[in-house]
Design a protein around this motif. Structure first.
Motif, mmCIF file in Angstrom:
data_model
loop_
_atom_site.group_PDB
_atom_site.id
_atom_site.type_symbol
_atom_site.label_atom_id
_atom_site.label_comp_id
_atom_site.label_asym_id
_atom_site.label_seq_id
_atom_site.Cartn_x
_atom_site.Cartn_y
_atom_site.Cartn_z
ATOM 1 N N UNK A 20 50.641 39.726 31.495
ATOM 2 C CA UNK A 20 51.470 39.788 29.911
ATOM 3 C C UNK A 20 52.173 41.319 29.156
ATOM 4 N N UNK A 21 51.396 42.215 29.486
ATOM 5 C CA UNK A 21 51.428 42.962 29.475
ATOM 6 C C UNK A 21 52.316 44.049 29.573
ATOM 7 N N UNK A 22 52.285 43.586 31.343
ATOM 8 C CA UNK A 22 53.075 44.425 32.480
ATOM 9 C C UNK A 22 53.265 43.124 33.388
ATOM 10 N N UNK A 23 54.673 42.993 33.127
ATOM 11 C CA UNK A 23 54.385 41.877 34.513
ATOM 12 C C UNK A 23 54.757 42.178 35.694
ATOM 13 N N UNK A 24 55.207 43.644 35.922
ATOM 14 C CA UNK A 24 55.169 44.281 37.110
ATOM 15 C C UNK A 24 53.965 45.166 37.950
ATOM 16 N N UNK A 25 53.095 45.466 36.598
ATOM 17 C CA UNK A 25 51.752 45.389 37.235
ATOM 18 C C UNK A 25 51.162 45.340 38.124
ATOM 19 N N UNK A 26 50.381 45.903 38.598
ATOM 20 C CA UNK A 26 49.692 45.022 40.276
ATOM 21 C C UNK A 26 47.797 45.160 39.559
ATOM 22 N N UNK A 27 47.069 44.476 39.728
ATOM 23 C CA UNK A 27 45.510 45.028 39.880
ATOM 24 C C UNK A 27 45.112 44.567 41.019
ATOM 25 N N UNK A 28 44.399 45.488 41.682
ATOM 26 C CA UNK A 28 43.968 44.965 43.667
ATOM 27 C C UNK A 28 41.859 45.415 42.771
ATOM 28 N N UNK A 29 41.671 44.196 43.246
ATOM 29 C CA UNK A 29 40.360 43.831 42.632
ATOM 30 C C UNK A 29 38.859 43.281 43.747
ATOM 31 N N UNK A 30 38.321 43.941 43.199
ATOM 32 C CA UNK A 30 36.963 44.243 44.106
ATOM 33 C C UNK A 30 35.853 43.823 43.878
ATOM 34 N N UNK A 31 34.889 43.220 44.605
ATOM 35 C CA UNK A 31 33.209 43.131 43.693
ATOM 36 C C UNK A 31 32.750 43.580 45.106
ATOM 37 N N UNK A 32 32.199 44.075 44.752
ATOM 38 C CA UNK A 32 30.703 45.391 45.014
ATOM 39 C C UNK A 32 28.927 44.680 45.920
ATOM 40 N N UNK A 33 29.569 43.076 45.235
ATOM 41 C CA UNK A 33 28.182 42.275 46.229
ATOM 42 C C UNK A 33 26.472 43.607 45.301
ATOM 43 N N UNK A 34 26.923 43.443 44.324
ATOM 44 C CA UNK A 34 25.435 44.774 43.946
ATOM 45 C C UNK A 34 25.055 45.349 44.882
ATOM 46 N N UNK A 35 25.873 46.305 46.076
ATOM 47 C CA UNK A 35 25.349 46.639 46.332
ATOM 48 C C UNK A 35 26.447 48.477 46.049
ATOM 49 N N UNK A 36 25.547 49.561 45.411
ATOM 50 C CA UNK A 36 25.966 50.414 44.547
ATOM 51 C C UNK A 36 27.089 51.538 46.200
ATOM 52 N N UNK A 37 26.950 50.932 46.844
ATOM 53 C CA UNK A 37 27.838 52.233 48.356
ATOM 54 C C UNK A 37 28.809 51.726 48.448
ATOM 55 N N UNK A 38 28.901 50.057 49.120
ATOM 56 C CA UNK A 38 29.637 49.503 48.767
ATOM 57 C C UNK A 38 31.008 50.012 47.641
ATOM 58 N N UNK A 39 30.427 49.772 46.546
ATOM 59 C CA UNK A 39 31.427 50.064 45.024
ATOM 60 C C UNK A 39 31.967 51.350 45.415
ATOM 61 N N UNK A 40 31.155 52.482 45.740
ATOM 62 C CA UNK A 40 32.259 54.061 45.917
ATOM 63 C C UNK A 40 32.439 53.761 47.056
ATOM 64 N N UNK A 41 32.422 53.354 47.922
ATOM 65 C CA UNK A 41 33.317 52.833 49.514
ATOM 66 C C UNK A 41 34.461 52.885 48.425
ATOM 67 N N UNK A 42 34.572 51.359 48.118
ATOM 68 C CA UNK A 42 36.342 50.568 47.197
ATOM 69 C C UNK A 42 36.578 51.997 46.156
ATOM 70 N N UNK A 43 35.888 52.342 44.986
ATOM 71 C CA UNK A 43 36.637 53.322 44.715
ATOM 72 C C UNK A 43 37.843 54.342 45.231
ATOM 73 N N UNK A 44 37.179 54.620 46.489
ATOM 74 C CA UNK A 44 37.551 56.254 47.629
ATOM 75 C C UNK A 44 38.720 55.588 47.449
ATOM 76 N N UNK A 45 38.214 54.171 48.750
ATOM 77 C CA UNK A 45 39.639 53.544 48.766
ATOM 78 C C UNK A 45 40.551 52.850 48.373
ATOM 79 N N UNK A 46 40.479 52.780 46.987
ATOM 80 C CA UNK A 46 41.965 52.851 45.843
ATOM 81 C C UNK A 46 42.567 53.721 45.197
#
Length: 443
Positions: free
Chosen positions: A137-163
């Motif tokens: 709505x606010x930024x039609x050209x903006x993109x959102x990359x979504x990741x779920x960590x599946x309750x795993x803190x290590x996976x979430x840290x890896x997802x952050x670093x990848x992004x």
């Protein structure tokens, strides 16, 4: 191979010698602590965004910026700058100062959205799509990359670093483990990627925070439970089924609840529920029943609807009838149905739209290098940062008497989603549907 090992040993020795020299100076020089408090941003000018023009997005083309972030990610991951980076945790970016990129971001933003799990219905059904919708709505050209960590803190840290490596401009983060994610938040700061803490306040240099008032959530639960217990509550015994110890919100909820329960009811047992998992709440409740006796539990303060489901299953298995009042949170459809059936006493409704929309608005402002003036009116502190710009929204208690005027009126659920065939009679008693099965208006 020999040469690389020799070089590694040389670096290790040099690093150890440097650390020992630094430690020695620190221990023998009291002035160091006074002159350079660890939490002061002025004590670490290299970390000032205004003092680091090479990180300016307006001063560097996108390819250079991506490479700079990649170098920062590699450096932090390797641990070469960890000791220095921790000094950046002391203070959040302030409202009124430039945040994110230096100056105004040109071009579409890339926003990273990191949520902790998908077992709780709200994240996949409400939070993620609402945030994505508001960004568009606010930024039609903006993109959102979504990741779920599946309750795993290590996976979430890896997802952050990848992004970060892939060049996102800003992150919206609901942390699985708010402490474990701290180094990744530091890494984002070093890469000039602001982080919006969503729902849970992660540690590290957070640039903005949006959630509901957790103390108020706990107070609503405690007050409702006392009402359900009646005038003789002081002689009743309850069990507290709290959330996960890795979630600061769980402690916030518990403190709010205890502030109204203490001295007004006997808290016979209190549990922390690992991972907020219903099966763990079920095990805890079964243990409480075994320890106290099936007829000695007059109420249960369950921190959310998922835990309430595990608690109620344990009570039913023990053939406890009638069921004692049980609280909840999140207004899940299953929780609303249990309230209609008389199995759960109440839930706490947290309207997801204002929370998700606020997170999107914060992310876009920060990604464009703007302050949070006009969005964040409050300041909160975490274990590692002070004065974080924050929006704390107001939760609402829901019982069988106000389902129609809350979750249905707000469009969270339709009547037919709640009043399935199994709960049709319950819905008729609550006035949600007529005798012929037609739904009543929510007005």
């Amino acid at each position: 191979m020999i040469r690389s090992r020799t070089t590694a040993r040389t670096h290790a020795r040099t690093h150890a010698w440097t650390r020992s020299r630094t430690t020695a100076r620190t221990r023998t020089s009291p002035r160091t602590r006074t002159a350079a408090p660890p939490r002061s941003r002025t004590a670490a000018p290299p970390r000032s965004r205004t003092a680091a023009p090479p990180r300016s997005r307006t001063a560097a083309p996108p390819r250079s910026r991506t490479r700079a972030r990649l170098r920062a990610a590699i450096a932090v991951t390797a641990g070469l700058v960890l000791a220095a980076s921790l000094a950046a945790c002391g203070k959040a970016a302030q409202v009124g100062e430039t945040v994110g990129a230096a100056g105004t971001h040109r071009g579409p933003l890339r926003i990273g959205l990191l949520l902790p799990e998908n077992e709780i219905v709200r994240f996949e059904r409400f939070d993620a799509p609402l945030i994505q919708h508001r960004v568009k709505q606010l930024c039609p050209s903006c993109t959102v990359s979504y990741s779920s960590a599946q309750h795993d803190p290590v996976s979430q840290r890896n997802q952050i670093e990848a992004m970060i490596t892939n060049g996102v401009d800003v992150l919206i983060l609901d942390a699985v483990d708010t402490k474990a994610v701290r180094h990744s938040v530091v890494q984002a700061r070093r890469a000039n990627v602001p982080v919006v803490a969503y729902d849970r306040l992660a540690e590290g240099p957070i640039s903005g925070y949006v959630s509901f008032d957790g103390g108020r959530v706990g107070r609503l639960q405690g007050e409702a439970l006392l009402r359900a217990l009646g005038p003789n509550a002081a002689n009743r015994r309850i069990v507290m089924m709290n959330g996960s110890s890795t979630d600061p919100n769980a402690d916030w909820f518990e403190r709010g609840a205890r502030s109204v329960l203490q001295g007004k009811v006997k808290i016979a047992k209190s549990y922390e529920t690992v991972g907020w998992r219903p099966e763990n709440a079920n095990r805890n409740m079964s243990a409480a029943i075994a320890a106290l006796g099936p007829q000695a539990i007059d109420g249960v303060l369950a921190a959310n609807d998922g835990l309430a489901s595990g608690v109620i299953t344990a009570l039913k298995t023990a053939r406890i009838h009638p069921l004692p009042p049980v609280t909840g949170q999140d207004a899940e459809v299953a929780g609303i149905q249990r309230i209609l059936a008389g199995e759960q006493y109440m839930t706490v409704y947290k309207p997801f739209e204002p929370e998700a929309y606020t997170a999107a608005e914060m992310a876009i402002a920060l990604g464009r290098g703007r302050s949070l003036n006009g969005i964040a009116k409050k300041r909160v502190d975490s274990a590692t940062a002070r004065d974080i710009p924050a929006v704390l929204l107001t939760p609402v208690a829901v019982t069988v008497h106000n389902i129609k005027s809350t979750v249905i009126k707000d469009g969270l659920y339709r009547v037919d989603q709640i009043c399935t065939k199994k709960y049709a009679d319950d819905c008729r008693r609550a006035g949600l549907i007529g005798r012929n099965g037609s739904s009543h208006d929510a007005g």
